[in-house]
Design a protein around this motif. Structure first.
Motif, PDB file in Angstrom:
ATOM      1  N   VAL A   1       6.963  26.060 -32.237  1.00  0.00           N
ATOM      2  CA  VAL A   1       7.603  24.805 -32.644  1.00  0.00           C
ATOM      3  C   VAL A   1       7.958  24.057 -31.354  1.00  0.00           C
ATOM      4  CG1 VAL A   1       9.442  23.722 -33.995  1.00  0.00           C
ATOM      5  CG2 VAL A   1       8.545  25.947 -34.693  1.00  0.00           C
ATOM      6  N   ILE A   2       7.185  23.000 -31.103  1.00  0.00           N
ATOM      7  CA  ILE A   2       7.366  22.289 -29.835  1.00  0.00           C
ATOM      8  C   ILE A   2       7.590  20.790 -30.058  1.00  0.00           C
ATOM      9  CG2 ILE A   2       6.163  23.971 -28.387  1.00  0.00           C
ATOM     10  CD1 ILE A   2       3.607  22.426 -28.639  1.00  0.00           C
ATOM     11  N   GLY A   3       7.977  20.115 -29.005  1.00  0.00           N
ATOM     12  CA  GLY A   3       8.321  18.700 -29.104  1.00  0.00           C
ATOM     13  C   GLY A   3       9.529  18.441 -28.216  1.00  0.00           C
ATOM     14  N   ASP A   4       9.822  17.166 -28.032  1.00  0.00           N
ATOM     15  CA  ASP A   4      10.884  16.785 -27.100  1.00  0.00           C
ATOM     16  C   ASP A   4      12.273  17.287 -27.516  1.00  0.00           C
ATOM     17  OD1 ASP A   4       9.151  15.627 -25.338  1.00  0.00           O
ATOM     18  OD2 ASP A   4       9.891  13.566 -25.581  1.00  0.00           O
ATOM     19  N   LEU A   5      13.160  17.235 -26.570  1.00  0.00           N
ATOM     20  CA  LEU A   5      14.543  17.652 -26.789  1.00  0.00           C
ATOM     21  C   LEU A   5      15.212  16.763 -27.851  1.00  0.00           C
ATOM     22  CD1 LEU A   5      16.835  19.517 -25.615  1.00  0.00           C
ATOM     23  CD2 LEU A   5      17.422  17.603 -24.122  1.00  0.00           C
TER      24      LEU A   5
ATOM     25  N   LEU B   1       6.159  35.018 -40.639  1.00  0.00           N
ATOM     26  CA  LEU B   1       6.025  33.936 -39.669  1.00  0.00           C
ATOM     27  C   LEU B   1       7.074  34.135 -38.591  1.00  0.00           C
ATOM     28  CD1 LEU B   1       5.695  30.722 -41.879  1.00  0.00           C
ATOM     29  CD2 LEU B   1       3.875  32.098 -40.860  1.00  0.00           C
ATOM     30  N   GLN B   2       6.575  34.311 -37.375  1.00  0.00           N
ATOM     31  CA  GLN B   2       7.500  34.437 -36.258  1.00  0.00           C
ATOM     32  C   GLN B   2       7.569  33.055 -35.605  1.00  0.00           C
ATOM     33  OE1 GLN B   2       6.179  36.626 -32.716  1.00  0.00           O
ATOM     34  NE2 GLN B   2       7.738  38.125 -33.248  1.00  0.00           N
ATOM     35  N   LEU B   3       8.667  32.375 -35.819  1.00  0.00           N
ATOM     36  CA  LEU B   3       8.800  30.991 -35.339  1.00  0.00           C
ATOM     37  C   LEU B   3       9.416  30.994 -33.946  1.00  0.00           C
ATOM     38  CD1 LEU B   3      10.089  29.953 -38.786  1.00  0.00           C
ATOM     39  CD2 LEU B   3       8.089  28.882 -37.744  1.00  0.00           C
ATOM     40  N   TRP B   4       8.677  30.426 -33.016  1.00  0.00           N
ATOM     41  CA  TRP B   4       9.136  30.404 -31.618  1.00  0.00           C
ATOM     42  C   TRP B   4       9.743  29.056 -31.294  1.00  0.00           C
ATOM     43  CZ3 TRP B   4       7.024  33.730 -27.255  1.00  0.00           C
ATOM     44  CH2 TRP B   4       6.602  34.972 -27.750  1.00  0.00           C
TER      45      TRP B   4
END
Ligand code: GDP
Ligand code: MG
Length: 181
Positions: free
Chosen positions: A14-18, A61-64
């Motif tokens: 799970v990525i994206g800006d702060l 699902l291992q959500l990082w």
């Protein structure tokens, strides 16, 4: 004959800006909660969501979650390693976070691939849709086009606050991963 029980463990980034709501989306999805205040813990955080997908299939699902490293706009290969799916999140009320989406996608695609060499399936999340509905409606065709151009599996307007479309987004991601398996 007894059917074999299928069990999967999927690493999902799970990525994206702060501040776009990554941690909030994970907490909503896994723990059914929402809070205005999640402290940005430094390092990497995991959450596990267990899906009883069908009578024969259990999916973990291992959500990082990334924590505190967003400001660099990229992550290490080690962090991305063995991921089979990703969410890229932006905040519909902050245009700069949408501009960062292609940067995140590019970072992901250059640093990790599936075993078959294909891109890691990624779903785009237009989060905080509870805040600026009209602004987003205006840009819907644009988003559709953007996803096609940039190799996203699809996109959803989401709200971690009001619990909108998070389950649906996860379902699409899992279906896509299973189709690759
Ligand atoms: P992260 O840095 O991407 O992990 O973002 P956080 O999950 O910490 O969220 C940043 C801020 O946005 C917090 O104050 C959250 O409460 C708020 N937030 C997250 N998701 C939503 C949402 O869907 N709607 C609204 N209104 N606020 C949200
Ligand atoms: Mg966070």
């Amino acid at each position: 004959m007894e059917k074999a029980r299928k069990e999967y463990l999927f690493k999902v980034l799970v990525i994206g800006d702060l501040g776009v709501g990554k941690t909030s989306i994970i907490k909503r999805y896994v723990h059914q909660i929402f809070s205005q205040h999640y402290r940005a813990t430094i390092g990497v955080d995991f959450a596990l969501k267990v899906l009883h997908w069908d009578p024969d299939t259990v999916i973990r699902l291992q959500l990082w979650d990334i924590a505190g490293q967003e400001r660099f706009g990229n992550m290490t290969r080690v962090y991305y390693r063995e991921a089979v799916a990703a969410f890229i999140v932006f905040d519909v009320s902050r245009a700069s976070t949408f501009e960062a989406v292609s940067k995140w996608k590019n970072d992901l695609d250059t640093k990790v691939r599936l075993q078959n060499g294909k891109m890691v399936p990624t779903v785009l999340l237009a989060n905080k849709c509870d805040q600026v509905k009209e602004g987003l409606r205006y840009s819907l065709p644009k988003l559709e086009h953007f996803c096609k151009e940039n190799g996203f599996v699809g996109w959803f307007e989401t709200s971690a606050k009001d619990n909108v479309h998070i389950e649906e987004a996860a379902r699409l991601l899992v279906e896509t991963v299973l189709a690759v398996e």
